[in-house]
Design an enzyme around this catalytic site. Structure first.
Site, PDB file in Angstrom:
ATOM      1  CE  LYS A   9      -4.360  -1.813   1.635  1.00 49.58           C
ATOM      2  NZ  LYS A   9      -5.509  -1.679   2.524  1.00 49.58           N
ATOM      3  CE  LYS A  23      -6.380  -7.501  -0.602  1.00 50.19           C
ATOM      4  NZ  LYS A  23      -7.749  -7.286  -0.241  1.00 50.19           N
ATOM      5  CE  LYS A  80     -13.937  -3.150   2.612  1.00 52.45           C
ATOM      6  NZ  LYS A  80     -12.671  -3.061   3.361  1.00 52.45           N
TER       7      LYS A  80
END
Ligand code: ATP
Ligand code: MG
Length: 336
Positions: free
Chosen positions: A115, A202, A205
């Site tokens: 991230k 993956k 959301k």
């Protein structure tokens, strides 16, 4: 709670709209296990602050997620369902845990690396929010506050549960506390649902491309189209293989939504073509969403009342476990 049941804890971050991957990786298992365990489930709205988020969006997400969890079958007569930020103990516990870790340990976490990579600029660390580094300590704190035994998660969270195990042992040795060492509960099938547009990544959301994910609040006809357009491969044969992530993903979604063994699903599709596979998965997904959304229309009106009760119950246990650690550390004058 005074019974012999073990404790289950799980959280869904309110960073975006709940996906089918969240359902398959975590929510479905919570629903299946809530009879067997003292179950605590929270909307991780403090975790949602690790990356910038508009207040209006956060407000909407957290409410939607609460209602969706109920619509998926999380039963508030069995499960304590609450907003993380309603239980102040999470903030203090995070600080206590933070002081027991090193920057090296936290910066080795794969999720931090992934991230932070996405937001890193040429200015190096200037654009990486500190919250991204601290995410796992908040999560360790969440688990300790309810002294949980099992944590249903997708494979992406396994490392954070392992970190929790290490920290629990560290605390118990150092402060003579008796926190339980939690186990991750990872489903055999569906632990990593993949993106529909890039099946080597993956489904998330927080993915910026809405075509990559099925959101539980998607228009069912749009969701149908996303499955029909899902990226696969050019081989044309249907079988399970890590070399065929797009096809494996569709077979996995089919098997989980049908509650059918994945090998049975594989053999059912063996002589069919990709179009037939997509059509069947798309219909399953569409019907699944229609069902969830009908329930959501009711549960969305129950959020305010249910969440107040959930927070009240959660605070009692959270406070007991926080106090236990504070006493161990030397932050409380009452005798141990
Ligand atoms: P974000 O992109 O904001 O991290 P997310 O989709 O990863 O969102 P989380 O709230 O972080 O969602 O995770 C909620 C639960 O869903 C966790 O138990 C996580 O392990 C599980 N999960 C997340 N992505 C997947 C996936 N692709 N397959 C299976 N389980 C998943
Ligand atoms: Mg995540």
């Amino acid at each position: 709670m005074l019974n012999n049941k073990k404790t289950l804890l799980s959280g869904i971050t309110s960073t975006g709209k709940v996906t089918l991957a969240n359902y398959i990786g975590a929510i479905k298992n919570i629903v299946a296990l809530q009879n067997e365990y003292n179950t605590y489930v929270f909307i991780a709205d403090l975790h949602a602050l690790t990356l910038p988020i508009e207040p209006k969006v956060l407000e909407e997400n957290r409410k939607n997620i609460y209602a969706l969890l109920m619509a998926c079958g999380v039963d508030t007569t069995k499960t304590t369902l609450f907003f993380q930020s309603d239980v102040m103990e999470h903030g203090l516990m995070n600080w206590l845990i933070l002081t027991q870790t090193t920057i090296g340990e936290l910066s080795r976490m794969t999720q931090f690396k992934d991230k932070s990579q996405k937001v890193r600029s040429s200015n190096g660390m200037e654009t990486i929010p500190t919250g991204l580094l601290m995410y796992p300590t908040l999560m360790v704190g969440d688990i300790l506050l309810y002294n949980a035994d099992i944590i249903p998660v997708g494979i992406d969270q396994k490392q954070h549960v392992e970190l929790t195990r290490n920290i629990v042992q560290r605390l118990n040795n150092k402060y003579k506390t008796d926190f339980k060492t939690p186990e991750p509960f990872i489903p055999k099938v569906g632990a990593k649902i993949m993106s529909l547009t890039e099946p080597t990544k993956k489904m998330s959301k927080s993915d910026i491309n809405p075509k990559s994910s099925i959101y539980l609040l998607d228009d069912p006809n749009e969701a149908y189209k996303k499955i029909i357009k899902a990226v696969t491969d050019s081989e044309g044969k249907i079988y399970l293989s890590d070399e065929k992530p797009g096809i494996k993903n569709l077979l996995t979604i089919h098997s989980v939504l049908k509650n059918e063994d994945i090998l049975k699903t594989e053999s059912y599709f063996k002589n069919k073509n990709y179009g037939e596979l997509k059509e069947e998965v798309a219909i399953l997904v569409k019907n699944f969403l229609i069902d969830i959304q009908a329930k959501y229309k009711i549960t969305i009106n129950q959020v305010d009342q249910e969440s107040k009760m959930g927070a009240q119950k959660a605070r009692i246990i959270a406070n007991q476990n926080l106090t236990k650690l504070m006493k161990g550390i030397g932050l409380n004058n009452e005798s141990k």
